[in-house]
Design an enzyme around this catalytic site. Structure first.
Site, PDB file in Angstrom:
ATOM      1  N   LYS A 112      33.455 -26.937 -23.303  1.00 59.04           N
ATOM      2  CA  LYS A 112      33.617 -25.566 -23.806  1.00 59.04           C
ATOM      3  C   LYS A 112      32.491 -25.209 -24.758  1.00 59.04           C
ATOM      4  O   LYS A 112      32.046 -24.070 -24.804  1.00 59.04           O
ATOM      5  CB  LYS A 112      34.975 -25.392 -24.490  1.00 59.04           C
ATOM      6  CG  LYS A 112      36.105 -25.312 -23.487  1.00 59.04           C
ATOM      7  CD  LYS A 112      37.402 -24.876 -24.124  1.00 59.04           C
ATOM      8  CE  LYS A 112      38.538 -24.892 -23.123  1.00 59.04           C
ATOM      9  NZ  LYS A 112      39.853 -24.870 -23.760  1.00 59.04           N
ATOM     10  N   LYS A 194      36.904 -28.324 -10.747  1.00 66.63           N
ATOM     11  CA  LYS A 194      38.325 -28.050 -10.964  1.00 66.63           C
ATOM     12  C   LYS A 194      38.606 -26.548 -10.892  1.00 66.63           C
ATOM     13  O   LYS A 194      37.800 -25.756 -11.389  1.00 66.63           O
ATOM     14  CB  LYS A 194      38.664 -28.568 -12.371  1.00 66.63           C
ATOM     15  CG  LYS A 194      40.110 -28.639 -12.710  1.00 66.63           C
ATOM     16  CD  LYS A 194      40.279 -29.025 -14.171  1.00 66.63           C
ATOM     17  CE  LYS A 194      39.762 -27.914 -15.062  1.00 66.63           C
ATOM     18  NZ  LYS A 194      40.120 -27.971 -16.467  1.00 66.63           N
ATOM     19  N   LYS A 197      41.570 -20.973 -14.567  1.00 69.04           N
ATOM     20  CA  LYS A 197      41.937 -19.565 -14.673  1.00 69.04           C
ATOM     21  C   LYS A 197      40.830 -18.740 -15.335  1.00 69.04           C
ATOM     22  O   LYS A 197      40.830 -17.521 -15.247  1.00 69.04           O
ATOM     23  CB  LYS A 197      43.292 -19.369 -15.370  1.00 69.04           C
ATOM     24  CG  LYS A 197      43.452 -19.946 -16.771  1.00 69.04           C
ATOM     25  CD  LYS A 197      44.818 -19.552 -17.341  1.00 69.04           C
ATOM     26  CE  LYS A 197      45.557 -20.551 -18.202  1.00 69.04           C
ATOM     27  NZ  LYS A 197      44.877 -21.461 -19.074  1.00 69.04           N
TER      28      LYS A 197
HETATM   29  P1  TYM Z   1      45.669 -24.903 -19.911  1.00 67.52           P
HETATM   30  O1  TYM Z   1      46.158 -23.565 -20.309  1.00 67.52           O
HETATM   31  O2  TYM Z   1      44.210 -25.071 -19.639  1.00 67.52           O
HETATM   32  O3  TYM Z   1      46.428 -25.391 -18.597  1.00 67.52           O
HETATM   33  C1  TYM Z   1      47.832 -25.452 -18.529  1.00 67.52           C
HETATM   34  C2  TYM Z   1      48.261 -26.637 -17.693  1.00 67.52           C
HETATM   35  O4  TYM Z   1      47.721 -26.560 -16.369  1.00 67.52           O
HETATM   36  C3  TYM Z   1      47.058 -27.778 -16.047  1.00 67.52           C
HETATM   37  N1  TYM Z   1      45.908 -27.459 -15.172  1.00 67.52           N
HETATM   38  C4  TYM Z   1      45.735 -27.958 -13.930  1.00 67.52           C
HETATM   39  N2  TYM Z   1      46.469 -28.826 -13.207  1.00 67.52           N
HETATM   40  C5  TYM Z   1      46.024 -29.125 -11.962  1.00 67.52           C
HETATM   41  N3  TYM Z   1      44.881 -28.622 -11.441  1.00 67.52           N
HETATM   42  C6  TYM Z   1      44.118 -27.755 -12.129  1.00 67.52           C
HETATM   43  N4  TYM Z   1      43.000 -27.253 -11.599  1.00 67.52           N
HETATM   44  C7  TYM Z   1      44.535 -27.390 -13.444  1.00 67.52           C
HETATM   45  N5  TYM Z   1      44.016 -26.571 -14.395  1.00 67.52           N
HETATM   46  C8  TYM Z   1      44.873 -26.629 -15.440  1.00 67.52           C
HETATM   47  C9  TYM Z   1      46.598 -28.329 -17.385  1.00 67.52           C
HETATM   48  O5  TYM Z   1      46.364 -29.718 -17.307  1.00 67.52           O
HETATM   49  C10 TYM Z   1      47.777 -27.975 -18.266  1.00 67.52           C
HETATM   50  O6  TYM Z   1      48.803 -28.931 -18.156  1.00 67.52           O
HETATM   51  N6  TYM Z   1      45.486 -27.605 -24.056  1.00 67.52           N
HETATM   52  C11 TYM Z   1      46.380 -27.135 -23.048  1.00 67.52           C
HETATM   53  C12 TYM Z   1      47.543 -26.340 -23.575  1.00 67.52           C
HETATM   54  C13 TYM Z   1      48.324 -27.034 -24.648  1.00 67.52           C
HETATM   55  C14 TYM Z   1      49.247 -28.075 -24.459  1.00 67.52           C
HETATM   56  C15 TYM Z   1      49.740 -28.391 -25.764  1.00 67.52           C
HETATM   57  C16 TYM Z   1      49.680 -28.791 -23.348  1.00 67.52           C
HETATM   58  C17 TYM Z   1      48.305 -26.740 -25.967  1.00 67.52           C
HETATM   59  N7  TYM Z   1      49.155 -27.562 -26.668  1.00 67.52           N
HETATM   60  C18 TYM Z   1      50.664 -29.407 -25.945  1.00 67.52           C
HETATM   61  C19 TYM Z   1      50.627 -29.806 -23.549  1.00 67.52           C
HETATM   62  C20 TYM Z   1      51.100 -30.107 -24.833  1.00 67.52           C
HETATM   63  C21 TYM Z   1      45.603 -26.239 -22.100  1.00 67.52           C
HETATM   64  O7  TYM Z   1      44.587 -25.703 -22.429  1.00 67.52           O
HETATM   65  O8  TYM Z   1      46.183 -26.023 -20.925  1.00 67.52           O
END
Ligand code: TYM
Length: 333
Positions: A112, A194, A197
Site C-alpha cells: 500500500k 489477487k 475491490k
Molecule cells: P479487506 O477489506 O481487504 O477484505 C475483507 C476480507 O476478504 C478477504 N479477501 C479475499 N479472499 C479471497 N480472495 C481475494 N481475492 C480476497 N480479497 C480479500 C480478506 O482476506 C478479508 O478476510 N484488514 C482487513 C479487515 C480487518 C479485519 C480485522 C479482518 C480489519 N480488522 C480483524 C479480520 C479481523 C482487510 O483489509 O480486509
C-alpha cells in the site's frame, strides 16, 4: 458458552467475489456455532484517503450487504468500528507492544505504501495494530479471513502472547481460519494478481455487478493457449482460478469440479462458472440488498443495538488491560 469470532471488511468500495468466497461465505457457515462480531472497519479505511460522503455511504451499504449476504443481525454483532471507541483505545495500548521492525515487514504495508506513495501515513504503518486490537478486544478465538490477512493474524497472535508474557493471561490468542479453497481468488483479467475491490471494475466481479456484466467478465477471463482443463495454479493460473471459483461457490472439491469439466472447452468452463456465480452469489444477494438499503431506520437500529453489544463485550477486557498496564481505573466511570 460459545466461542467468539471476530472478522471485518473495509468499506472502501463494494466487495467483490473474492471477499465473499474468502471471507463472508465462511462467516455465514460459522455463524451458528460461534458468538460472532462482524465489523465494518471504517477506521482502517481512512489509512487511504476517502471521500467523506462516500465513506459514510459505503459503510452503511456494507452493513446492508453483510445482512443481504446471509448474516443474521439478531444472532451476530454486526456493527461499525468507529461506533465503539474501545478499538482505538486498545490500539494505542497495543502499539506500545508492537515493534517498528515487525510492522515494517508487513507485505500489505509495503504494497500500500508503494501504491499510495504520496500518503505513507502513520495509520498505514499501524494498521495491523488496530487489527490486533479489533480481535483481542473481544477475546476472539477464531478469525475467518482470506489468505492475504494471514501475516496480520500472526502479528496479532505475537502481540497477544507478548502482552500475556508480561501481565498474565489477559488476551485469548486467536487462530486464523483460512479456507482450503477460495482463500485467494485471482483477478479474471490478470490471474497472476489477487482480485481486489480497489481495482478497476474490469478486473473484479463486484457483488453488485449486473448479472449480464458478470457473465461478460467471465467470458473475457484470461486463460492460456492450451485446451486442457486442469488445476495447476503455477502453469495454468487462469483455468485454476476459474476451477477454484466454481468449486468454492458450489462447496465442492477442486477434484470434483475438474472432473465435471473433463473433455469440455474453455468457453463452456467460463460460462458455467459465470452462471454458478450469478445463481449462487449475485442474484440471492442482490434480491435482498436493494430492499435493505431503502430501509434506513432498520439499518440505524442495527447499528445502535450492535455497537452497544460490542461495547458490553469489549469493555470488561479493555478494563483488565488498563488495570494490567497500571492505569487508574474505576474512579471516573
Ligand atoms: P479487506 O477489506 O481487504 O477484505 C475483507 C476480507 O476478504 C478477504 N479477501 C479475499 N479472499 C479471497 N480472495 C481475494 N481475492 C480476497 N480479497 C480479500 C480478506 O482476506 C478479508 O478476510 N484488514 C482487513 C479487515 C480487518 C479485519 C480485522 C479482518 C480489519 N480488522 C480483524 C479480520 C479481523 C482487510 O483489509 O480486509
Amino acid at each position: 458458552m460459545k466461542k467468539i469470532i471476530f472478522s471485518g471488511m473495509q468499506p472502501t468500495s463494494v466487495p467483490q467475489i473474492g471477499n465473499y468466497l474468502g471471507a463472508i461465505k465462511n462467516w455465514n457457515a460459522l455463524q451458528s456455532q460461534y458468538n460472532s462480531l462482524y465489523c465494518v472497519v471504517d477506521l482502517h479505511a481512512i489509512t487511504i484517503r476517502q471521500d467523506p460522503n462516500e465513506l459514510r455511504q459505503n459503510s452503511l451499504n456494507l452493513l446492508a450487504l453483510y445482512i443481504a449476504a446471509g448474516l443474521d443481525p439478531d444472532e451476530n454483532i454486526i456493527y461499525i468500528q468507529s461506533h465503539y471507541n474501545g478499538h482505538t483505545e486498545l490500539s494505542w495500548i497495543l502499539s506500545c507492544f508492537a515493534y517498528m521492525g515487525e510492522l515494517g515487514r508487513m507485505t500489505q504495508y509495503k504494497d500500500k505504501s508503494s501504491k499510495h506513495n504520496e500518503n505513507v501515513n502513520a495509520g498505514l504503518f499501524n494498521y495491523p495494530v488496530l487489527m490486533a486490537a479489533d480481535i483481542l478486544l473481544f477475546g476472539a478465538h477464531l478469525v475467518p479471513v482470506g489468505d492475504d490477512q494471514k501475516q496480520h493474524l500472526e502479528l496479532a497472535r505475537d502481540i497477544a502472547i507478548r502482552f500475556n508474557n508480561v501481565y498474565g493471561d489477559i488476551f485469548t490468542v486467536p487462530e486464523a481460519y483460512i479456507p482450503k479453497s477460495g482463500a485467494r481468488i485471482m483477478s479474471l483479467a490478470n490471474p497472476e494478481k489477487k482480485m481486489s475491490k480497489s481495482d478497476e471494475a474490469a478486473n473484479q466481479i463486484s457483488l453488485l455487478d449486473a448479472p449480464e456484466a458478470v457473465m461478460k467478465k467471465f467470458k473475457r477471463a484470461v486463460t492460456d493457449s492450451e485446451t486442457e482443463i486442469r488445476y495447476d495454479p503455477e502453469s495454468k493460473p487462469g483455468i485454476s482460478n476459474l476451477l477454484e471459483i466454481y468449486a468454492t461457490t458450489l462447496g465442492i472439491s477442486i477434484d470434483k469440479a475438474t472432473a465435471e469439466f473433463a473433455g469440455s472447452g474453455y468457453g463452456h468452463l467460463k460460462t458455467t462458472v459465470g452462471q454458478a456465480v450469478v445463481d449462487e452469489i449475485i442474484n440471492p444477494i442482490q434480491s435482498k440488498y436493494s430492499d435493505l438499503t431503502k430501509n434506513k431506520d432498520y439499518l440505524h437500529q442495527i447499528m445502535q443495538k450492535n455497537a452497544a453489544k460490542a461495547k458490553e463485550l469489549g469493555d470488561p477486557i479493555l478494563r483488565k488491560v488498563k488495570e494490567a498496564v497500571g492505569f487508574i481505573v474505576g474512579c471516573v466511570d
